[in-house]
Design a protein around this motif. Structure first.
Motif, PDB file in Angstrom:
ATOM      1  N   LEU A 103       1.346  -0.772  -0.106  1.00 35.18           N
ATOM      2  CA  LEU A 103      -0.415   0.151  -0.092  1.00 35.18           C
ATOM      3  C   LEU A 103       0.572   1.485   0.139  1.00 35.18           C
ATOM      4  O   LEU A 103       0.572   2.160  -0.669  1.00 35.18           O
ATOM      5  N   ARG A 104       1.668   1.231   0.598  1.00 36.71           N
ATOM      6  CA  ARG A 104       2.871   2.146   0.651  1.00 36.71           C
ATOM      7  C   ARG A 104       3.282   2.147  -0.621  1.00 36.71           C
ATOM      8  O   ARG A 104       3.620   3.693  -0.725  1.00 36.71           O
ATOM      9  N   ALA A 105       3.599   1.667  -1.225  1.00 35.54           N
ATOM     10  CA  ALA A 105       4.249   1.635  -2.501  1.00 35.54           C
ATOM     11  C   ALA A 105       3.490   2.820  -3.653  1.00 35.54           C
ATOM     12  O   ALA A 105       4.008   3.105  -4.659  1.00 35.54           O
ATOM     13  N   VAL A 106       2.046   2.102  -3.701  1.00 37.30           N
ATOM     14  CA  VAL A 106       1.039   2.076  -4.503  1.00 37.30           C
ATOM     15  C   VAL A 106       1.045   3.726  -4.747  1.00 37.30           C
ATOM     16  O   VAL A 106       0.459   4.609  -5.422  1.00 37.30           O
ATOM     17  N   SER A 107       0.847   4.374  -2.962  1.00 41.34           N
ATOM     18  CA  SER A 107       0.849   5.173  -2.639  1.00 41.34           C
ATOM     19  C   SER A 107       2.386   6.440  -3.342  1.00 41.34           C
ATOM     20  O   SER A 107       1.319   7.265  -4.077  1.00 41.34           O
ATOM     21  N   TRP A 108       2.985   5.949  -2.941  1.00 43.43           N
ATOM     22  CA  TRP A 108       4.551   6.734  -3.235  1.00 43.43           C
ATOM     23  C   TRP A 108       4.353   6.455  -4.733  1.00 43.43           C
ATOM     24  O   TRP A 108       4.834   7.459  -5.535  1.00 43.43           O
ATOM     25  N   THR A 109       4.132   6.078  -5.515  1.00 43.45           N
ATOM     26  CA  THR A 109       4.507   5.715  -7.059  1.00 43.45           C
ATOM     27  C   THR A 109       3.254   6.753  -7.601  1.00 43.45           C
ATOM     28  O   THR A 109       3.499   7.211  -8.490  1.00 43.45           O
ATOM     29  N   TYR A 110       2.167   6.102  -7.002  1.00 44.44           N
ATOM     30  CA  TYR A 110       0.943   7.625  -7.557  1.00 44.44           C
ATOM     31  C   TYR A 110       1.209   9.360  -7.436  1.00 44.44           C
ATOM     32  O   TYR A 110       0.490   9.649  -8.600  1.00 44.44           O
ATOM     33  N   THR A 111       1.500   8.791  -6.411  1.00 44.90           N
ATOM     34  CA  THR A 111       2.466  11.226  -5.658  1.00 44.90           C
ATOM     35  C   THR A 111       3.477  10.876  -6.831  1.00 44.90           C
ATOM     36  O   THR A 111       3.799  11.874  -7.282  1.00 44.90           O
ATOM     37  N   TRP A 112       3.975   9.962  -7.285  1.00 40.68           N
ATOM     38  CA  TRP A 112       5.770  10.961  -8.342  1.00 40.68           C
ATOM     39  C   TRP A 112       5.257  10.416  -9.941  1.00 40.68           C
ATOM     40  O   TRP A 112       5.417  11.618 -10.055  1.00 40.68           O
ATOM     41  N   ILE A 113       4.242   9.775  -9.993  1.00 35.69           N
ATOM     42  CA  ILE A 113       3.623  10.084 -11.473  1.00 35.69           C
ATOM     43  C   ILE A 113       2.726  11.368 -11.773  1.00 35.69           C
ATOM     44  O   ILE A 113       2.957  12.054 -12.417  1.00 35.69           O
ATOM     45  N   PHE A 114       1.829  11.822 -10.933  1.00 33.23           N
ATOM     46  CA  PHE A 114       1.345  12.785 -11.202  1.00 33.23           C
ATOM     47  C   PHE A 114       1.399  14.236 -10.314  1.00 33.23           C
ATOM     48  O   PHE A 114       0.840  15.086 -11.382  1.00 33.23           O
ATOM     49  N   ARG A 115       2.420  14.055  -9.818  1.00 31.77           N
ATOM     50  CA  ARG A 115       2.755  15.280  -9.725  1.00 31.77           C
ATOM     51  C   ARG A 115       4.621  15.789 -10.988  1.00 31.77           C
ATOM     52  O   ARG A 115       4.639  16.465 -10.475  1.00 31.77           O
ATOM     53  N   SER A 116       4.564  14.511 -11.157  1.00 32.67           N
ATOM     54  CA  SER A 116       5.722  14.975 -12.703  1.00 32.67           C
ATOM     55  C   SER A 116       5.457  14.731 -13.736  1.00 32.67           C
ATOM     56  O   SER A 116       6.323  15.669 -14.437  1.00 32.67           O
ATOM     57  N   VAL A 117       3.748  15.217 -14.437  1.00 31.36           N
ATOM     58  CA  VAL A 117       3.317  14.818 -15.476  1.00 31.36           C
ATOM     59  C   VAL A 117       2.555  16.336 -15.240  1.00 31.36           C
ATOM     60  O   VAL A 117       1.851  16.732 -14.777  1.00 31.36           O
ATOM     61  N   LEU A 119      -0.161  18.732 -15.238  1.00 34.12           N
ATOM     62  CA  LEU A 119      -1.193  19.144 -15.564  1.00 34.12           C
ATOM     63  C   LEU A 119      -1.211  19.187 -16.715  1.00 34.12           C
ATOM     64  O   LEU A 119      -3.006  18.343 -17.138  1.00 34.12           O
ATOM     65  N   ILE A 120      -1.806  20.368 -18.141  1.00 33.87           N
ATOM     66  CA  ILE A 120      -2.053  19.968 -18.998  1.00 33.87           C
ATOM     67  C   ILE A 120      -2.002  18.424 -20.071  1.00 33.87           C
ATOM     68  O   ILE A 120      -2.462  18.144 -21.081  1.00 33.87           O
ATOM     69  N   LEU A 121      -0.778  17.833 -19.396  1.00 34.47           N
ATOM     70  CA  LEU A 121      -0.273  16.941 -20.452  1.00 34.47           C
ATOM     71  C   LEU A 121      -1.890  16.269 -19.888  1.00 34.47           C
ATOM     72  O   LEU A 121      -1.887  14.320 -20.090  1.00 34.47           O
ATOM     73  N   GLN A 122      -2.196  15.896 -18.770  1.00 36.52           N
ATOM     74  CA  GLN A 122      -3.069  14.569 -18.162  1.00 36.52           C
ATOM     75  C   GLN A 122      -4.592  15.436 -18.352  1.00 36.52           C
ATOM     76  O   GLN A 122      -4.884  14.090 -19.091  1.00 36.52           O
ATOM     77  N   LEU A 123      -4.576  16.432 -18.677  1.00 36.79           N
ATOM     78  CA  LEU A 123      -5.776  17.129 -19.606  1.00 36.79           C
ATOM     79  C   LEU A 123      -6.255  16.115 -21.084  1.00 36.79           C
ATOM     80  O   LEU A 123      -6.935  15.588 -21.127  1.00 36.79           O
ATOM     81  N   LEU A 124      -5.372  17.459 -21.659  1.00 37.71           N
ATOM     82  CA  LEU A 124      -4.833  16.185 -22.465  1.00 37.71           C
ATOM     83  C   LEU A 124      -5.108  14.747 -22.835  1.00 37.71           C
ATOM     84  O   LEU A 124      -5.708  14.214 -23.802  1.00 37.71           O
TER      85      LEU A 124
END
Length: 307
Positions: A103-117, A119-124
């Motif tokens: 669970l810790r690894a999943v949370s860390w991975t999610y935060t890492w990915i979505f903070r790195s990309v 916002l405009i790329l995520q919207l597209l």
């Protein structure tokens, strides 16, 4: 036996010899204030006299129906992103501080990915999800599917924009909420457990009120940032405030006054959020301060009484 000189009281100081209290002088502060006042006057003069600002056009469009509808859409996107983002962020924060390494690894991975990309790329990405998946199926995992829904009908542009904002905000909210939980001393939970308070009540009555003092200021900044980040939804052709302003000045050619319209509304909306932030911070600061900071209305009343 003491002498007459030792027993005689010291003579009182003459009035002219009494210490005089001289207020400290800060000439540099007054000089800096004078310079700032001149700069403010110059800026105000430029706003009034420069015809390029075109204040009549600004007045005509600032409360136009299409602008008000765009503001409503902007607020809807902000509300969707804030509520869904902080709910997701709270779950991710709880996963991050859990004892389970997966669970810790999943949370860390999610935060890492979505903070790195960005916002405009995520919207597209969400806007063009139909290119990746033509339909979404519901059924048994790794087995047969029972219902299939087209991606375009399941995720319209508004929902795609809201998902992009919420998933992006969730990564930042997770760190904000986690920092708030970690700011509460472990002894508080231990004392509550020693008193026999159930775990759920410990969280609601002991941990959360103290964590909110750390969460609220940073969360308020994120909400203000998300309000302004809705302007990036223009890439999805949603008629939020910035997109609608672009449409109007493209047709009319009045670029500067329309940009001032957007600026004025963003200033008004962020001011309202700042007032709400002050009220919430004041509410959760009741247990840590003997005297709460005065509200703007209380300050005005105090200034009126002094005057």
């Amino acid at each position: 036996m003491t002498s007459d000189l030792e027993a005689r009281p010291a003579p009182a100081a003459a009035p002219e010899e009494a210490l005089k209290i001289v207020p400290a002088r800060h000439p540099l502060t007054w000089i800096a204030a004078a310079v700032v006042a001149v700069l403010i006057a110059m800026a105000g003069h430029a706003l009034v006299t420069n015809k390029a600002f075109d204040w009549p056009t600004f007045t005509r469009f600032v409360i136009q129906k299409s602008i008000l509808e765009a503001i409503a859409l902007t607020l809807e996107l902000t509300l969707f992103g804030v509520v869904a983002g902080f709910l997701l962020g709270t779950v991710l924060a709880l996963l991050r501080i859990s004892r389970n390494p997966l669970l810790r690894a999943v949370s860390w991975t999610y935060t890492w990915i979505f903070r790195s990309v960005p916002l405009i790329l995520q919207l597209l990405f969400w806007y063009n999800l139909a290119i990746l998946y033509n339909e979404i199926s519901f059924g048994i995992p790794f087995g047969p599917s029972f219902v299939s829904v087209g991606t375009m009908s399941l995720i319209p542009p508004f929902l795609a924009a809201g998902l992009g904002l919420a998933l992006h905000q969730g990564a930042y909210a997770a760190e904000i909420v986690r920092a708030g939980f970690l700011s509460v001393d472990a002894g508080q939970r231990e004392a509550a457990a020693a008193l026999g308070i159930p775990a759920g009540r410990q969280f609601r009555r002991v941990v959360l009120p103290q964590a909110m003092r750390t969460i609220v200021p940073t969360a308020a900044n994120e909400i203000v940032g998300l309000l302004k980040a809705t302007s990036q939804v223009y890439v999805m052709a949603l008629p939020e405030l910035f997109y609608q302003v672009q449409v109007i000045y493209t047709r009319s050619g009045r670029v500067i006054p329309l940009l001032l319209v957007a600026t004025a509304w963003y200033l008004a909306l962020t001011t309202v959020l700042s007032i709400a932030q002050f009220s919430v911070e004041r509410h959760f600061g009741r247990g840590t301060q003997r005297t709460l900071p005065p509200t703007p209305l209380q300050r005005l009343r105090a200034a009126w009484r002094r005057g």
